[in-house]
Scaffold this active site. Structure first.
Site, mmCIF file in Angstrom:
data_model
loop_
_atom_site.group_PDB
_atom_site.id
_atom_site.type_symbol
_atom_site.label_atom_id
_atom_site.label_comp_id
_atom_site.label_asym_id
_atom_site.label_seq_id
_atom_site.Cartn_x
_atom_site.Cartn_y
_atom_site.Cartn_z
ATOM 1 N N ASN A 85 -5.873 -2.926 1.608
ATOM 2 C CA ASN A 85 -6.251 -1.197 2.331
ATOM 3 C C ASN A 85 -4.933 -0.737 2.091
ATOM 4 O O ASN A 85 -4.212 -1.268 3.003
ATOM 5 C CB ASN A 85 -7.445 -0.881 2.665
ATOM 6 N N LEU A 134 -2.321 9.544 -7.900
ATOM 7 C CA LEU A 134 -2.065 10.600 -6.704
ATOM 8 C C LEU A 134 -2.331 12.003 -7.217
ATOM 9 O O LEU A 134 -2.982 12.687 -6.361
ATOM 10 C CB LEU A 134 -0.643 10.793 -5.528
ATOM 11 N N ASN A 148 -6.045 12.463 -7.916
ATOM 12 C CA ASN A 148 -7.065 12.785 -7.205
ATOM 13 C C ASN A 148 -6.717 13.819 -6.567
ATOM 14 O O ASN A 148 -7.371 14.980 -5.958
ATOM 15 C CB ASN A 148 -6.921 11.858 -5.937
ATOM 16 N N CYS A 175 -10.116 8.511 0.210
ATOM 17 C CA CYS A 175 -8.992 8.451 -1.375
ATOM 18 C C CYS A 175 -8.722 9.671 -0.956
ATOM 19 O O CYS A 175 -7.483 10.015 -1.079
ATOM 20 C CB CYS A 175 -9.672 7.843 -2.436
HETATM 21 N N1 LIG Z 1 -12.623 3.324 -3.063
HETATM 22 C C1 LIG Z 1 -12.263 3.253 -4.086
HETATM 23 O O1 LIG Z 1 -13.074 4.412 -4.454
HETATM 24 C C2 LIG Z 1 -10.984 3.937 -4.456
HETATM 25 C C3 LIG Z 1 -10.647 4.144 -5.690
HETATM 26 C C4 LIG Z 1 -9.537 3.767 -6.301
HETATM 27 C C5 LIG Z 1 -8.563 3.684 -5.212
HETATM 28 N N2 LIG Z 1 -8.646 2.891 -4.891
HETATM 29 C C6 LIG Z 1 -7.187 2.675 -3.736
HETATM 30 O O2 LIG Z 1 -7.770 1.113 -3.809
HETATM 31 C C7 LIG Z 1 -7.283 0.678 -2.559
HETATM 32 C C8 LIG Z 1 -8.668 -0.127 -1.526
HETATM 33 O O3 LIG Z 1 -9.037 0.319 -1.169
HETATM 34 P P1 LIG Z 1 -10.396 0.445 -1.206
HETATM 35 O O4 LIG Z 1 -11.688 0.868 -1.306
HETATM 36 O O5 LIG Z 1 -11.099 -0.810 -1.805
HETATM 37 O O6 LIG Z 1 -10.576 -0.515 0.765
HETATM 38 P P2 LIG Z 1 -11.136 -1.907 1.317
HETATM 39 O O7 LIG Z 1 -11.004 -1.327 2.631
HETATM 40 O O8 LIG Z 1 -13.095 -1.424 1.247
HETATM 41 O O9 LIG Z 1 -10.824 -3.206 0.533
HETATM 42 C C9 LIG Z 1 -9.514 -2.917 1.187
HETATM 43 C C10 LIG Z 1 -9.650 -5.061 1.554
HETATM 44 O O10 LIG Z 1 -8.006 -5.082 0.867
HETATM 45 C C11 LIG Z 1 -8.753 -6.953 2.826
HETATM 46 N N3 LIG Z 1 -7.190 -6.740 3.056
HETATM 47 C C12 LIG Z 1 -6.651 -6.188 4.213
HETATM 48 N N4 LIG Z 1 -5.102 -6.930 3.822
HETATM 49 C C13 LIG Z 1 -5.298 -8.090 3.218
HETATM 50 C C14 LIG Z 1 -4.392 -9.129 3.378
HETATM 51 N N5 LIG Z 1 -3.056 -9.031 3.900
HETATM 52 N N6 LIG Z 1 -5.133 -10.142 2.709
HETATM 53 C C15 LIG Z 1 -6.391 -9.604 2.373
HETATM 54 N N7 LIG Z 1 -6.889 -8.940 2.214
HETATM 55 C C16 LIG Z 1 -6.508 -7.880 2.673
HETATM 56 C C17 LIG Z 1 -8.908 -5.533 3.902
HETATM 57 O O11 LIG Z 1 -9.963 -6.729 4.206
HETATM 58 C C18 LIG Z 1 -10.593 -5.353 3.095
HETATM 59 O O12 LIG Z 1 -11.460 -6.236 2.788
HETATM 60 C C19 LIG Z 1 -6.467 1.555 -1.646
HETATM 61 O O13 LIG Z 1 -5.710 1.178 -1.697
HETATM 62 C C20 LIG Z 1 -7.548 2.604 -2.059
HETATM 63 O O14 LIG Z 1 -6.603 3.596 -2.082
HETATM 64 C C21 LIG Z 1 -10.273 3.216 -3.733
#
Ligand SMILES: NC(=O)c1ccc[n+]([C@@H]2O[C@H](COP(=O)([O-])OP(=O)(O)OC[C@H]3O[C@@H](n4cnc5c(N)ncnc54)[C@H](O)[C@@H]3O)[C@@H](O)[C@H]2O)c1
Length: 463
Positions: free
Chosen positions: A87, A217, A220, A272
């Site tokens: 994240n 970016l 979105n 996001c």
């Molecule tokens: N959710 C969406 O629809 C979406 C779509 C496109 C892009 N993104 C991008 O993708 C990225 C992740 O988003 P998400 O929604 O999956 O977030 P999320 O919070 O659901 O998942 C992130 C995961 O990373 C883990 N994490 C954090 N630090 C860590 C480490 N050091 N080692 C191992 N695991 C670790 C957390 O425990 C968490 O489970 C973000 O940058 C977001 O902007 C999200």
């Protein structure tokens, strides 16, 4: 066979890797996370996120070539390609607070990769990041004096929650950015080859690193801008008796504008749009492009205003007070077909109604646990009721805040009978049959259209 690793088993890491594993049975796909409970859930029958089609994909690939683990270091050592999808929330402290991306999880991961790598690895940015983050990543990864060990790629994820599996199975495009060096280009090709297992080659775009990072970016920001644009016009429709559905249809038939993302609503949410626009705004300010920053910031201000406006309309049409009145909120998720409540307009409206001292009942088919968690201490003041009929019983008003299909198929006659009179419906997604509700006796307040009321309605009343 290649060993693919994904660090971060969230909304992006889990579904993306499941789809890659399903379509690339020749590769071993490992997904790791520091969150033990999340990993356990991925290994169980109760996946940690709700997403249509996800269970089936996981069922096909799990324990065949898809695995979940908390042993991050060991799997880093074994991996050939490491996707990083941790994240990257908005910073809440220090320089850039409230705007810049908080890269602490990101940097920690980079250092961990460095520490546990002794063979060449391709490191893929899947998280959404400020433009030029790959450079910082490279600097960290090269700090042990062995620059040949890593190639950093940008491969932003464009999936939308609620349709994540379809978006991954049939993406509009896959974007891969890399260095223009021989080893950078070889890394790009290696990732292209993975996607080419199921994505037509002409949908796989390759660019330089910075275009790829920035495109995410910008995509979105443009999507959110569409929502704010139509919402701004919904306010004008309400003043002028124009109808937002008619206006959206009329402009959407112009092929230059296009019909998608033109639904007036209580606004965009999710983890996001908000954070990525703030990130863009911060970058523009950093480079001294203040007019550009202000232009994009307005997209967020319009979104906030739409929610405030919705609550204002509720209060003023319910005789200027909702204190002590039971109000059923239909929907907590930030949109349909997800259990995600991050930055959900529904919860913001819930908070505002609590400030007005309403008795709020929240109903959602999949998002109540997350809603409870997101509301924190305020959750104590809210009733969580999965059954929408029970939620509306004894209520003065229903507000539809998430466009779940289920809410269109309810027996509103019987709901009406169970409510306090006069009964109100505020349709924050314009998904209900307003004329039919009005005929049943409801006072109906859609978005961007004149209300249908059984009493003299003169718009806003003075207090
Ligand atoms: N959710 C969406 O629809 C979406 C779509 C496109 C892009 N993104 C991008 O993708 C990225 C992740 O988003 P998400 O929604 O999956 O977030 P999320 O919070 O659901 O998942 C992130 C995961 O990373 C883990 N994490 C954090 N630090 C860590 C480490 N050091 N080692 C191992 N695991 C670790 C957390 O425990 C968490 O489970 C973000 O940058 C977001 O902007 C999200």
């Amino acid at each position: 066979m290649a060993n693919l690793l994904c660090i971060g088993a969230g909304y992006v890491g889990g579904p993306t890797m499941a789809v890659i594993a399903k379509n690339c049975p020749q590769h071993r796909v490992m997904v790791v996370d520091i969150n033990e409970a999340r990993i356990k859930a991925w290994q169980s029958d109760h996946l940690p996120i709700y997403e249509p089609g996800l269970e089936e994909v996981v069922r096909i690939a799990r324990d065949r070539n898809l695995f979940f683990s908390t042993e991050i270091n060991r799997h880093i050592a074994e991996a050939d390609i490491i996707f990083v999808s941790v994240n990257t929330p908005t910073k809440t402290y220090g320089q850039g607070a409230g705007r810049a991306a908080d890269l602490q999880y990101w940097e920690k991961t980079a250092r961990q990769i460095l520490e546990h790598s002794s063979t060449h690895k391709i490191v893929v940015e899947k998280s959404t990041l400020p433009v030029r983050t790959a450079e910082a990543m490279e600097r960290i990864l090269q700090s042990n004096g062995n620059p040949a060990l890593f190639d950093v790629l940008s491969n932003p994820e464009f999936l939308a929650e609620g349709t994540a599996i379809r978006d991954m199975e049939e993406p509009d495009r896959v974007l891969i950015g890399g260095r223009q060096t021989p080893s950078g280009q070889a890394a790009v090709q290696a990732l292209v080859d993975i996607y080419a297992n199921w994505v037509p080659r002409d949908r796989i775009l390759t660019t330089n690193l910075w275009s790829s990072e920035l495109s995410k970016l910008v995509a979105n920001a443009f999507l959110a801008q569409r929502v704010s644009s139509i919402n701004s016009i919904s306010a004008l429709c309400e003043k002028t008796e124009a109808d937002i559905l008619e206006v959206a249809r009329a402009i959407g038939m112009d092929s230059r504008i296009g019909a998608k993302f033109l639904k007036a609503s209580v606004g965009f949410g999710g983890s996001c749009f908000h954070k990525d626009i703030l990130n863009l705004v911060y970058l523009c300010e950093y480079y001294g492009l203040n007019e550009v920053a202000e232009y994009w910031e307005q997209v967020i201000r319009m979104n906030d205003w739409q929610q405030a406006r919705f609550v204002h309309n509720m209060v003023s049409s319910m005789f200027n007070t909702v204190a002590g009145k039971r109000i059923a909120l239909y929907g907590a998720a930030f949109k349909a077909n997800t259990g995600d409540t991050r930055q959900s307009p529904a919860l913001e409206i819930c908070r505002k109604l609590l400030e007005e001292r309403a008795e709020v009942v929240l109903s959602d088919p999949h998002a109540l646990d997350n809603a409870r968690h997101s509301l924190g201490a305020l959750a104590e003041k809210v009733t969580f009721e999965p059954d929408p009929y029970q939620a509306a019983r004894g209520a003065h008003a229903i507000a539809v805040l998430t466009e779940w299909q289920q809410f269109t198929a309810l027996d509103y006659e019987s709901i009406y009978r169970s409510m306090v009179k006069p009964s109100f419906v505020f349709d924050g997604r314009n998904i209900l049959d307003h004329k039919q509700l009005f005929a049943m006796g409801f006072n109906v307040f859609p978005l961007g259209m004149p209300p249908l009321t059984h009493f003299e309605w003169g718009g806003d009343h003075p207090g």
